[in-house]
Structure formats: C-alpha cells, structure tokens
Design a protein around this motif. Sequence first.
Motif, PDB file in Angstrom:
ATOM      1  N   ASP A   1     -36.708   2.822  66.154  1.00  0.00           N
ATOM      2  CA  ASP A   1     -35.886   1.953  65.309  1.00  0.00           C
ATOM      3  C   ASP A   1     -35.132   0.939  66.157  1.00  0.00           C
ATOM      4  OD1 ASP A   1     -34.310   1.446  62.664  1.00  0.00           O
ATOM      5  OD2 ASP A   1     -32.757   1.824  64.162  1.00  0.00           O
TER       6      ASP A   1
ATOM      7  N   ARG B   1     -34.019  -4.310  61.932  1.00  0.00           N
ATOM      8  CA  ARG B   1     -34.451  -3.187  61.086  1.00  0.00           C
ATOM      9  C   ARG B   1     -34.656  -3.649  59.642  1.00  0.00           C
ATOM     10  NH1 ARG B   1     -30.187   1.545  60.025  1.00  0.00           N
ATOM     11  NH2 ARG B   1     -30.752   2.244  62.147  1.00  0.00           N
TER      12      ARG B   1
ATOM     13  N   ASP C   1     -31.280   1.768  66.675  1.00  0.00           N
ATOM     14  CA  ASP C   1     -31.139   2.883  67.611  1.00  0.00           C
ATOM     15  C   ASP C   1     -31.453   2.445  69.037  1.00  0.00           C
ATOM     16  OD1 ASP C   1     -30.450   4.540  65.536  1.00  0.00           O
ATOM     17  OD2 ASP C   1     -32.420   5.475  65.359  1.00  0.00           O
TER      18      ASP C   1
ATOM     19  N   CYS D   1     -42.898   0.230  66.926  1.00  0.00           N
ATOM     20  CA  CYS D   1     -41.679   0.668  67.600  1.00  0.00           C
ATOM     21  C   CYS D   1     -40.851  -0.546  67.998  1.00  0.00           C
ATOM     22  CB  CYS D   1     -41.988   1.549  68.808  1.00  0.00           C
ATOM     23  SG  CYS D   1     -42.995   0.763  70.067  1.00  0.00           S
TER      24      CYS D   1
ATOM     25  N   ASP E   1     -38.097  -4.075  57.275  1.00  0.00           N
ATOM     26  CA  ASP E   1     -38.286  -3.413  55.986  1.00  0.00           C
ATOM     27  C   ASP E   1     -38.838  -4.391  54.944  1.00  0.00           C
ATOM     28  OD1 ASP E   1     -37.353  -1.038  57.035  1.00  0.00           O
ATOM     29  OD2 ASP E   1     -35.313  -1.275  56.236  1.00  0.00           O
TER      30      ASP E   1
ATOM     31  N   TYR F   1     -38.969  -5.757  67.193  1.00  0.00           N
ATOM     32  CA  TYR F   1     -39.713  -4.698  66.513  1.00  0.00           C
ATOM     33  C   TYR F   1     -41.153  -5.174  66.358  1.00  0.00           C
ATOM     34  CZ  TYR F   1     -41.244  -0.939  63.595  1.00  0.00           C
ATOM     35  OH  TYR F   1     -41.938   0.154  63.129  1.00  0.00           O
TER      36      TYR F   1
END
Length: 305
Positions: A251, A152, A254, A207, A156, A174
């Motif tokens: 995420d 994650r 998650d 995603c 970013d 991701y």
Amino acid sequence: MATDITIAAVNDQADDEANLQSDVDRALAVFRDVETECSRFDPHSALMQANAASTAWVSVPPRCFEALVAAAEAYRRTYGRFDPRVHDDLRRLGYERSLAFESGDVVLATPSVQRRPELPEWKPRFQARRGLVHLGGYRVDLGGIGKGLAVRWAADLLRETTASFLIEAGGDCYAAGNAPDTGRWRIGIEDPMNPTEPIAVLAVSDCAVATSSVRIRKWTAGGAEVHHLIDPRTGLPGGDGLRAVTVVAADAADAEVDAKTLFLEGHLGIADTVRTAATAACWVTTDGTATFSTALEPHLQWRRG
C-alpha cells in the motif's frame, strides 16, 4: 504537494478509452482534493481549521476525515514512531511554506534548535457518521502520509477501469498490473547525491514504492543544518547518517509511513529494524553507500556496481 503527478494507464479494452480518460481525470482530482483539504500551508484548509480548534470537536470534509483516521492508525501501527504531531516542530524550525529548498543554502533566522520533551500518548477521537474529529489538543501535519493516501485513493478509482497503471507523485508510486511492454513496471531509485543517476532499478507489479529523502527539503535554522523529517521523540530532524530510504510495500500510504519511520532509525538502527520486520527496503548513508535488504531482492532488476 509541491510535486508533479504522473499517471500512466493501460487501456485494457479498445472501446473503453473514454471511461479510462474519465477515471484518470478523477484520479488526478483526488490529489487536488487532498491538497485543498489537508495542507498545513493553507490557513483555510480543513486540516488547519481542525488544528485551530484542536481541543474541540470539528466537522471536516471526507478526505480530511479519512486522512486523519489513517494518520491515527499509522501512529498506532508504528507504536508512535510515526506521529503527525510534528506540526509545531516544523514551524519552530521555520518550515512554514511549501518550499523545496533544493540548493540547501536557505538560512532562516529562527531561534536555536533544541530538543523538546517527548509527547504523551496521542488520543484523537472520531465520529464517522457526523464527520467529526477531535485532535486531542495537538496540531498535526499530514505531510508524512498525505501523498501516500492520495496515491492509494487514486489507485482505487483507476481499478474500476483498468488493471494496469502507474501513479507517481514525488517519490511515492503505485504500480498495478503490467507495463505496456507486458512486463513489470520499472522504477528507478534516485541517488540522493546525484539525482541524474539511479542507484538501482526496481521491477514491480501490484505494489507501492515510497522514498523519504533529505535531498530537497533541507535548510539552516538557528545555525544548524535541518530537514523536514522530524523525530517525534525529540522534535528535531532525525535519521542520523542517512540521506534516503526507499520502501516497497503493498500500500502506498503504508510505504510512505514505513520509509519515514525507517529513516528516523538512523544509520545505526535501520538494518536491525529492516531485518526484524522483513521490510523490502534500500537505504543510502551520508557517504553514498547503498544497502539493499533481502526482502527487496525479488524486486531488483538492476543495481549500481
């Protein structure tokens, strides 16, 4: 994290290659920071310092603080089905080193494996301005969310330079934007019984994909076959009848948490849970049967017949 980290980034602007390379390097550094601060296998890590004083307020660096806050949020979101307080259970089963027991024939001379009483509600406390955490008297393990958080945070950073990239970290991915061929990124779902062949290929964009599997981290303890996915209700390995669960979500952290909690439902409970939550998921049972949820269908490019 005992895994390779791969980042593929698409250069959106021909004159911005230096900035893109710099951000890729920064994204890779995120994984090193998380490993340094949040590993339970390093007695000097910030996490283990907090664990050593679990009944007191402890100052921890930013990544460890954010990870512990995220773990507490995941605990609340899943109504305790994700619970990082499995630290002592893993140690009791002999999982005290960052090892990949890929052969499955590692035998540890530990006491007999027995169920423990269910833990009371976890009530950690945080002081964000001072970077202080209070673990509420319990030692925690961040192995069930740490990689997802690193993915994650790395994503970013990369978004500052490019809209299209893929991060892969040992089953946690991701995918942002488009692959170099301008289509969605293609990610294979590993067959836990034959890792050289996929059971399906996903086509995804913007995603995350995460897999919880017992193919690698499994061993024998106290005369019983065990693995690292611990049911917090019992302190014992969970997921009866399952070999692997893959989840697609918005995420990465998650997705990692959801893959683990779904695995712990076992083969008898996972279908109803997936259907109720409309989760995009695939699961493989111990006999090799793969099941795909309705919500996963839009992401499926190919599945084994």
